[in-house]
Design an enzyme around this catalytic site. Structure first.
Site, PDB file in Angstrom:
ATOM      1  N   GLY A   8       0.840  -1.187   0.000  1.00  0.00           N
ATOM      2  CA  GLY A   8       0.000   0.000   0.000  1.00  0.00           C
ATOM      3  C   GLY A   8       0.875   1.235   0.000  1.00  0.00           C
ATOM      4  O   GLY A   8       1.550   1.516   0.991  1.00  0.00           O
ATOM      5  N   SER A  10       1.128   5.226  -0.185  1.00  0.00           N
ATOM      6  CA  SER A  10       0.309   6.426   0.036  1.00  0.00           C
ATOM      7  C   SER A  10       0.898   7.673  -0.613  1.00  0.00           C
ATOM      8  O   SER A  10       0.253   8.716  -0.641  1.00  0.00           O
ATOM      9  CB  SER A  10       0.185   6.674   1.536  1.00  0.00           C
ATOM     10  N   GLY A  11       2.133   7.568  -1.076  1.00  0.00           N
ATOM     11  CA  GLY A  11       2.842   8.750  -1.557  1.00  0.00           C
ATOM     12  C   GLY A  11       3.834   9.267  -0.531  1.00  0.00           C
ATOM     13  O   GLY A  11       4.661  10.127  -0.821  1.00  0.00           O
ATOM     14  N   VAL A  13       6.904   8.761   2.552  1.00  0.00           N
ATOM     15  CA  VAL A  13       8.228   8.134   2.545  1.00  0.00           C
ATOM     16  C   VAL A  13       8.200   6.751   3.196  1.00  0.00           C
ATOM     17  O   VAL A  13       8.931   5.843   2.770  1.00  0.00           O
ATOM     18  CB  VAL A  13       9.268   9.056   3.231  1.00  0.00           C
ATOM     19  N   ASP A  14       7.365   6.534   4.212  1.00  0.00           N
ATOM     20  CA  ASP A  14       7.367   5.258   4.925  1.00  0.00           C
ATOM     21  C   ASP A  14       6.942   4.098   4.029  1.00  0.00           C
ATOM     22  O   ASP A  14       7.611   3.062   3.973  1.00  0.00           O
ATOM     23  CB  ASP A  14       6.452   5.331   6.149  1.00  0.00           C
ATOM     24  N   SER A  15       5.824   4.269   3.321  1.00  0.00           N
ATOM     25  CA  SER A  15       5.352   3.182   2.457  1.00  0.00           C
ATOM     26  C   SER A  15       6.272   3.006   1.250  1.00  0.00           C
ATOM     27  O   SER A  15       6.434   1.889   0.741  1.00  0.00           O
ATOM     28  CB  SER A  15       3.910   3.441   2.005  1.00  0.00           C
ATOM     29  N   MET A  34      -4.340   3.666  -2.843  1.00  0.00           N
ATOM     30  CA  MET A  34      -5.765   3.611  -2.507  1.00  0.00           C
ATOM     31  C   MET A  34      -6.379   5.002  -2.449  1.00  0.00           C
ATOM     32  O   MET A  34      -5.909   5.863  -1.710  1.00  0.00           O
ATOM     33  CB  MET A  34      -5.950   2.926  -1.153  1.00  0.00           C
ATOM     34  N   CYS A  99     -10.514   2.528   9.840  1.00  0.00           N
ATOM     35  CA  CYS A  99      -9.990   2.482   8.471  1.00  0.00           C
ATOM     36  C   CYS A  99      -9.014   1.325   8.305  1.00  0.00           C
ATOM     37  O   CYS A  99      -9.042   0.612   7.297  1.00  0.00           O
ATOM     38  CB  CYS A  99      -9.304   3.801   8.138  1.00  0.00           C
ATOM     39  N   GLY A 123       3.458   0.777   5.331  1.00  0.00           N
ATOM     40  CA  GLY A 123       4.541   1.543   5.947  1.00  0.00           C
ATOM     41  C   GLY A 123       4.316   1.830   7.417  1.00  0.00           C
ATOM     42  O   GLY A 123       4.921   2.753   7.963  1.00  0.00           O
ATOM     43  N   CYS A 195      -7.492  10.266   8.339  1.00  0.00           N
ATOM     44  CA  CYS A 195      -7.218   9.548   7.094  1.00  0.00           C
ATOM     45  C   CYS A 195      -7.997  10.049   5.883  1.00  0.00           C
ATOM     46  O   CYS A 195      -7.492  10.012   4.791  1.00  0.00           O
ATOM     47  CB  CYS A 195      -7.430   8.050   7.279  1.00  0.00           C
TER      48      CYS A 195
END
Length: 357
Positions: A8, A10-11, A13-15, A34, A99, A123, A195
């Site tokens: 997943g 998200s845009g 840095v973690d993911s 998503m 979520c 992430g 979220c």
């Protein structure tokens, strides 16, 4: 063939680093962006478009495919409707917890399995561990970023399918890895908004969906000091936005929301951060969910969080009855809020939790 994992993305840095690490470990990695919110998508507060651009740029730098999927309908049905129902009832829900349980680890997981993946990854700063034929949910190694509180409703089947690649890392290490790998979002600011709401003014957002229902603001002694716009727009412990800046009181200290009486549509406020009405030595909670599939034993000792950033509070699990629990704290807790989640821990292990009643 290498194991297929859908990440997943998200845009953030973690993911992105989660995807990078899995690619380096030899997994067949596919990124999935998503889209969970469509209302006012062109609004200044909604960053979906930019987030998708950032996710695509990171995926390109890593050398993986990125798919975009729209879960907005599922989000409205499973999360947003419940969110509004809780606020209408005078409670303060935590949509990030719902979520994760309903979208990121259910709708997303189902979609990834249809894509031929064996597991998903996110992430989140959390970890898992196998012990005695059970999977445990552990805090992230970076305690300042630990997100196990938001994941406490995950079950064994979900944990068996998920990887948390950044769970063993600290945030500075994640940013360093992103910079060294040439990821364009290595310095992107962390998202702090709810979220689906983003960074927008919360009361303004809520007012679009819930009617205003003015009523009296009173002190514990019953003295009327103002008028509220509707109990749904206030939360226990709230200081700003009450509208009593110039109202005089005995102590001269700031006003805080202490109680909401739905039957009389009355908001009770007190002065002083440590007023007795803001402190609780116990709580009742409903709709409990346990990572192991069964609750801890009655009378067991734990650490508890009643909000995300809170330090663990020593407590005893006094009662377990069906999906309801009762928790007693060693020391009074500030602004325990109906609708929020209480999560229980044994040291590093997140056991699960329930919704504060």
């Amino acid at each position: 063939m290498a194991e297929r994992v859908v990440v997943g993305m998200s845009g953030g840095v973690d993911s992105s680093v989660a995807a990078l690490l899995l690619k380096r470990e030899g997994y067949q990695v596919v990124g999935l962006f998503m889209k969970n919110w469509e209302d006012d998508d062109d609004d200044e507060y909604c960053s979906t478009r930019q987030d998708l651009i950032d996710a695509a740029a990171a995926a390109d730098a890593i050398g993986i495919e990125l798919e975009a999927v729209n879960f907005a309908a599922e989000y409205k049905d499973r999360v947003f409707v419940e969110f509004l129902r809780e606020y209408s009832a005078g409670r303060t829900p935590n949509p990030d917890v719902l979520c994760n349980a309903e979208i990121k680890f259910r709708a997303f997981l189902d979609h990834a399995l249809r894509l031929g993946a064996e597991r998903i990854a996110t992430g989140h700063y959390a970890r898992t561990r196998s012990r005695e034929a059970r999977l445990e949910l552990l805090r992230g190694a970076d305690r300042s970023k630990d997100q196990s509180y938001f994941l406490h409703r995950l079950n064994q089947a979900q944990l068996a399918r998920v990887l948390f690649p950044v769970g063993e890392l600290r945030k500075p290490e994640v940013r360093r890895l992103a910079l060294e790998a040439g990821l364009p979002n290595h310095a992107k600011k962390d998202s702090t908004g709810i979220c689906f709401i983003g960074e927008r003014p919360f009361r303004e957002f809520l007012n679009r969906y819930l009617p205003k229902k003015p009523g009296p603001i009173v002190t514990p002694e019953g003295r009327r000091v103002g008028e509220h716009i509707g109990l749904a727009f206030y939360t226990i412990g709230q200081r700003k936005g009450i509208g009593l800046g110039g109202a005089k009181g005995g102590s001269g200290e700031p006003w805080y929301v202490a109680h909401k009486d739905m039957a009389s549509n009355t908001l009770t406020v007190v002065q002083g951060h440590d007023h007795p009405l803001l402190l609780r030595t116990s709580l009742e909670a409903l709709d409990a969910s346990w990572v192991a599939g069964a609750p801890p034993r009655q009378g067991s000792r734990h650490g508890a969080k009643t909000r995300y950033r809170q330090a663990d509070a020593a407590c005893t699990l006094r009662r377990v009855a069906g999906s309801g629990i009762s928790v007693e704290f060693d020391a009074p807790q500030w602004a325990v809020t109906p609708g929020q989640s209480v999560a229980l821990y044994d040291a590093e292990v997140c056991l699960g939790g329930a919704i504060i009643a």
